[in-house]
Write a protein that holds these residues in place. Structure first.
Motif: not given
Lengths: 497, 226
Positions: B111, B114, B161-162, B165, B170, B174
């Motif tokens: 986190r 990220a 999302y992957l 990031h 991840v 999350m």
């Protein structure tokens, strides 16, 4: 004697005079019933006093006026006689009238101030002045000094310097009035006393019942939760109060029992994994070994700690839900969307477990709900269905369920959502072994893990959490036989349009 | 990257400092709110990790003071309070992410990283590209090596999302939070199944896998050896 004093200090009310007992704090005079009765008696006395007093006064007035009218007519008669026959006829007439025993009183004084006729001994001092009228005292002839009687009369002058007094004895009327007044006062006193006595009796009765209730509540406060407030059986308002209190006490006792059961369950659910964690660490130390062994032991410990945390979190969530604080977060939502999303999230997992996820979801159903909580409840139910309601392989591996039934139905998890008259009905069903009838009610209780769930991964509090979520939403949960398997039916109230 | 940890529990603070340094980050520790606020204003940090309940000054008030002063440093709130309500309060106060104690270090690290890379130009691009895999955020088209890949809506969001990031770890939580918007802890590997289905669509038949499992932490989408 200090010992005795201490004794009387402890019981300030008893063992003293009745008045002290009556007025002591917490004594009868302090009760509302007593005060009410005193007030009522006072008002009653005042009204009665006013009515009887008026009556009394009017009667007296009437009698007095009657006397005065009689006197006036007699004076009129005597004047006429004087006019007709002069003093001689007047004297004769007065003597005649005086001879008759009666209330009439007469006196005529001659111009020389001597008694010329009449039954009075002399001119009454009160009427000495000419032309006066009023009350006077006289002594009947032949009686002692003390026997003075009251009379009303007038004195008038008759031409020729005669003074005529005509009166009437009103002593009898007076003493009758006096008697009446006395009787009346005694009556009032009696009424007052009876009111007071009645008040004392009534409030003592009431006080005794309230004392009983106080004593019972003190006992309950001291820890005896089985105690109840006495009910007299009279069915009056005090009994209704006592019944309400008893209902409340029963509810409190139930809640306390629940709480005790809950803390026992929590203790059991947390102590067991803590103990396992400790044992594992201790075992690793005792066994010694190399880095690999220690690493394995530590990894195992972290897993145990995570498990413990999951259980703890589940317990905490249930406790929070039960406290009802999350109710503020409920919003107007379409339940079908929530259920579809949850089913979509779990479909791959269900299939991975060798089962089929079948969904039958109707049209928009609006409810007041918390998306997170409802999803979590559905997630718990589907996870349970996967865990316990597995297909033939899983069923056999766990040694549960009859092979024929599970094979015949071929492992299926069914999620349905439909609208009934007043509720949204959500069901999650599996074809596993189900939950025995006798365990179903218990499985929904707060913080209860069925024995069968303790041996499997997870907090085992899934159903308890589901029940708590549903209760928060004002709905109900039923566990039913899916023949074979378990069907969980949740009814949630529809949002009012 | 420099991370400031404002945490009053000594053991936790030192564990975090040590672990962050081992992960290649510089870490400072403040043990109360007032001191933390001072340090956050003085130094320039990539990420602030702020405990919710602190002596002298509450964690949320530290964030509010910083935000009012125009400080946009990403903040990760640590808290023992795990309710949705508490979460919302924390994010409203100006926090960027919220992690409930106890947490796995891998979760915290993922986190923090990220957050540190938030707002990088790559994140705002309309087309994400990792190796020969590309995802168009506007037309919702995904292709690898020129071949179109058909994804379900949820799979698309997962991959989005992957890829957003890419190169970062991840975690499952999350993913559950950002792809599904669920804030609870599932007791099963429900996310893993979705990821492995996605992997079947984007990696199957290609020599080089892009979607990697990071043991004990989560997943990472990257090209070549990490």
């Amino acid at each position: 004697m200090p010992a005795d004093e201490a004794g009387s200090e402890a019981r300030p009310v008893e063992g003293r005079g009745p008045l002290v007992r009556l007025l002591a704090p917490g004594g009868l005079a302090g009760t509302s019933t007593f005060r009410w009765l005193i007030g009522y008696s006072l008002v009653f006395l005042l009204i009665t006093g006013a009515i009887v007093g008026t009556l009394f006064w009017r009667t007296n007035d009437l009698l007095t006026r009657h006397v005065l009218a009689t006197i006036a007519s007699e004076v009129q008669g005597l004047r006429e006689q004087f006019r007709a026959g002069g003093a001689t006829l007047l004297v004769r007439s007065l003597a005649e009238r005086s001879r008759v025993a009666g209330p009439g009183l007469y006196y005529l004084s001659s111009p020389f101030g001597e008694k010329a006729a009449g039954n009075l001994d002399g001119l009454p001092i009160e009427l000495a002045a000419n032309g006066t009228s009023g009350l006077f005292h006289y002594r009947p002839p032949g009686s002692g000094e003390s026997a003075s009687r009251l009379a009303a009369g007038v004195s008038i002058e008759i031409p020729g310097k005669y003074i005529l007094v005509v009166g009437r004895d009103i002593e009898d009327q007076r003493s009758f009035a006096e008697d009446a007044r006395r009787t009346f006062l005694i009556g009032l006193g009696l009424i007052g006393l009876l009111g007071l006595g009645g008040g004392v009796l009534a409030s003592r009765r009431l006080l005794r019942r309230i004392d009983g209730m106080s004593a019972a509540s003190r006992l309950i406060m001291a820890g005896d939760l089985t105690g109840r407030v006495p009910v007299s059986g009279a069915g009056d308002e005090l009994d209704r109060l006592a019944s309400s209190l008893n209902l409340m006490l029963a509810r409190i006792e139930e809640l306390m029992a629940g709480l005790r059961e809950v803390s026992d369950n929590i203790a059991h659910d947390l102590k067991t994994p803590i103990n396992r964690l400790r044992n594992r660490a201790e075992q690793a130390l005792r066994d010694g070994g190399g880095v690999v062994e220690y690493r394995a032991a530590l990894e195992g410990s972290i897993e145990e700690a995570d498990d413990l945390m999951r259980t703890f979190n589940a317990l905490l969530s249930i406790a929070r839900l039960e406290a009802g604080a999350a109710r503020d977060n409920l919003g107007l939502l379409d339940l079908t969307g929530i259920v579809r999303d949850a089913a979509e999230l779990y479909e791959p997992l269900v299939e991975e477990a060798g089962l089929r996820l079948e969904t039958r979801i109707g049209d928009t159903i609006m409810v007041q709900a918390d998306r997170q909580l409802i999803t979590q409840a559905i997630a718990n139910l589907i996870e349970n269905a996967i865990k316990y309601g597995g297909g033939p392989d899983i069923g056999r591996a766990a040694g549960v369920g009859s092979p024929s039934s599970t094979q015949a139905t071929g492992g299926k998890v069914t999620v349905t959502l439909r609208r009934e008259s007043e509720a949204a009905i959500l069901t999650v069903a599996d074809r596993g072994p189900g939950i025995p009838l006798e365990d179903r009610e218990r499985a929904l209780k707060r913080f209860v893990r069925l024995e069968s769930s303790r041996t499997r991964p997870g907090s085992g509090l899934g159903l308890s959490l589901v029940a708590a979520v549903v209760r928060l939403h004002g709905g109900s949960v039923r566990l039913e036989d899916n023949g074979p398997g378990l069907r969980v039916t949740i009814a949630l109230p529809l949002a009012s349009p | 990257m420099r991370v400031l940890v404002i945490e009053d529990d000594n053991d936790t603070a030192h564990f975090l400092r040590k672990a962050l340094r081992e992960s290649g980050h510089a870490a400072d520790v403040a043990s109360d709110g007032a001191m933390g606020l001072e340090m956050a204003r003085a130094g320039s940090y990539g990420v602030l990790v702020i405990d919710r309940m602190l002596p002298h000054r509450d964690g949320l008030s530290v964030i509010e003071v910083l935000r009012t002063a125009g400080d946009r440093t990403p903040v990760l709130i640590l808290s023992a309070l795990g309710d949705v309500d508490d979460r919302v309060k924390g994010l409203k106060a100006g926090g960027d992410d919220y992690l409930t104690k106890p947490f796995a270090y891998s979760e915290l690290l993922a986190r923090i990283e990220a957050l540190a890379r938030r707002n990088e130009p790559q994140e705002r691009a309309t087309v994400y590209v990792v190796g020969d895999l590309s995802l168009d955020r506007l037309s919702h088209k995904v292709s690898r090596g020129g071949e179109a890949i058909v994804l379900q809506p949820r799979e698309f969001r997962l991959l989005e999302y992957l890829m957003k990031h890419a190169g970062q770890v991840v975690t499952r939580t999350m993913l559950l939070e950002h792809v599904w918007d669920y804030h609870f802890d599932p007791q099963t590997n429900v996310i893993d199944v979705h990821v492995s289905r996605l992997r079947g669509k984007i990696d199957k038949g290609f020599a080089e896998p892009l979607l990697h499992t990071v043991r004990g932490a989560g997943y990472m989408l990257r090209q070549g050896p990490g």
